[in-house]
Design an enzyme around this catalytic site. Structure first.
Site, PDB file in Angstrom:
ATOM      1  N   ALA A  28      15.044   5.840   4.381  1.00 36.04           N
ATOM      2  CA  ALA A  28      13.615   6.133   4.273  1.00 36.04           C
ATOM      3  C   ALA A  28      13.140   5.178   3.172  1.00 36.04           C
ATOM      4  O   ALA A  28      13.245   5.486   1.982  1.00 36.04           O
ATOM      5  CB  ALA A  28      13.369   7.581   3.905  1.00 36.04           C
ATOM      6  N   PRO A  29      12.660   4.006   3.559  1.00 34.30           N
ATOM      7  CA  PRO A  29      12.532   2.862   2.645  1.00 34.30           C
ATOM      8  C   PRO A  29      11.393   2.935   1.635  1.00 34.30           C
ATOM      9  O   PRO A  29      10.418   2.187   1.707  1.00 34.30           O
ATOM     10  CB  PRO A  29      12.357   1.684   3.595  1.00 34.30           C
ATOM     11  CG  PRO A  29      11.675   2.279   4.790  1.00 34.30           C
ATOM     12  CD  PRO A  29      12.243   3.667   4.916  1.00 34.30           C
ATOM     13  N   CYS A  30      11.548   3.792   0.629  1.00 29.80           N
ATOM     14  CA  CYS A  30      10.532   3.882  -0.420  1.00 29.80           C
ATOM     15  C   CYS A  30      10.491   2.601  -1.256  1.00 29.80           C
ATOM     16  O   CYS A  30       9.506   2.357  -1.955  1.00 29.80           O
ATOM     17  CB  CYS A  30      10.748   5.112  -1.283  1.00 29.80           C
ATOM     18  SG  CYS A  30      12.391   5.300  -1.948  1.00 29.80           S
ATOM     19  N   HIS A  31      11.512   1.754  -1.155  1.00 24.98           N
ATOM     20  CA  HIS A  31      11.479   0.476  -1.878  1.00 24.98           C
ATOM     21  C   HIS A  31      10.392  -0.448  -1.331  1.00 24.98           C
ATOM     22  O   HIS A  31       9.993  -1.385  -2.002  1.00 24.98           O
ATOM     23  CB  HIS A  31      12.853  -0.226  -1.832  1.00 24.98           C
ATOM     24  CG  HIS A  31      13.307  -0.611  -0.456  1.00 24.98           C
ATOM     25  ND1 HIS A  31      13.954   0.272   0.384  1.00 24.98           N
ATOM     26  CD2 HIS A  31      13.203  -1.782   0.216  1.00 24.98           C
ATOM     27  CE1 HIS A  31      14.245  -0.344   1.514  1.00 24.98           C
ATOM     28  NE2 HIS A  31      13.792  -1.595   1.446  1.00 24.98           N
TER      29      HIS A  31
END
Length: 168
Positions: free
Chosen positions: A136-139
Site C-alpha cells: 500500500a504505497p504511502c511512499h
C-alpha cells in the site's frame, strides 16, 4: 481460523521490514526499526490475536514479490491484503492502491480523491498508520510542494523507493 499473526523479518536494500500474515492475507509490512508499538497494538486489538515468529505461504509470496520489486522486475503486487483500522484509515489505504507505480500525489490530492479536501492532516495521519508499506504505497504521497515529507521508514527509504520506481 488462525489465532496468531505469523511474522518474519525481510531484509530490503533500504531497511529491514517485518512481514506478517493473518488468515491467508498480508496484514503487515512495516519497517522493523520503526516504533511499531501502535500498529502492533491496533492489529492485536482488532484481530484479537498475538504474534508468532513463523512463516506462511503469504509471507513467502510477499518476500518473493518484494525481491522482484527491488530488482526492477515487478511494478504491481498481487498479494491478498487485510487492512486493520478505522473506516477513514481503510479508505485512505485503499486509495493508496490506486496510485500507479512511479507516480506521486500530494496529501492534499489524496484528501480530494477521498472526497474530504480539508482532511489533509487526517490523510497524513492515516498514511502514517499504514501497516502495509510498499504494498500500500504511502511512499508515493508527497508534500504539495513536491517535497518528501513523513515516512515510517524514514525519508532516505522514501527517496530510495521513489528513485527505484522512476528508473523503470
Amino acid at each position: 481460523m488462525e489465532t496468531v499473526i505469523n511474522i518474519q523479518r525481510y531484509h530490503s536494500p533500504c531497511g529491514d521490514l517485518t512481514l506478517g500474515s493473518y488468515e491467508g492475507k498480508l496484514c503487515l509490512c512495516n519497517w522493523a526499526d520503526k516504533d511499531k508499538h501502535k500498529i502492533d497494538k491496533r492489529l492485536q486489538k482488532f484481530l484479537h490475536v498475538g504474534f508468532k515468529e513463523a512463516t506462511s505461504e503469504v509471507i513467502r509470496s510477499a518476500a518473493k514479490q518484494l525481491d522482484e520489486y527491488f530488482t526492477g522486475k515487478r511494478t504491481e503486487f498481487d498479494i491478498p491484503l487485510v487492512f486493520v483500522g478505522t473506516e477513514f484509515q481503510l479508505s485512505a489505504w485503499q486509495q493508496l492502491l490506486e496510485i500507479p507505480y512511479g507516480a506521486t500525489v500530494s496529501y492534499g490530492e489524496q484528501a480530494k480523491r477521498l472526497g474530504a479536501p480539508k482532511a489533509v492532516r487526517a490523510v497524513a495521519n492515516a498514511n502514517g498508520a499504514n501497516a502495509i508499506s510498499i504494498f500500500a504505497p504511502c511512499h508515493r504521497v508527497i508534500g504539495s510542494d513536491h517535497s518528501l515529507t513523513g515516512y515510517g521508514g524514514g525519508l532516505t527509504a522514501k527517496k530510495f523507493l521513489l528513485d527505484l520506481e522512476r528508473q523503470q
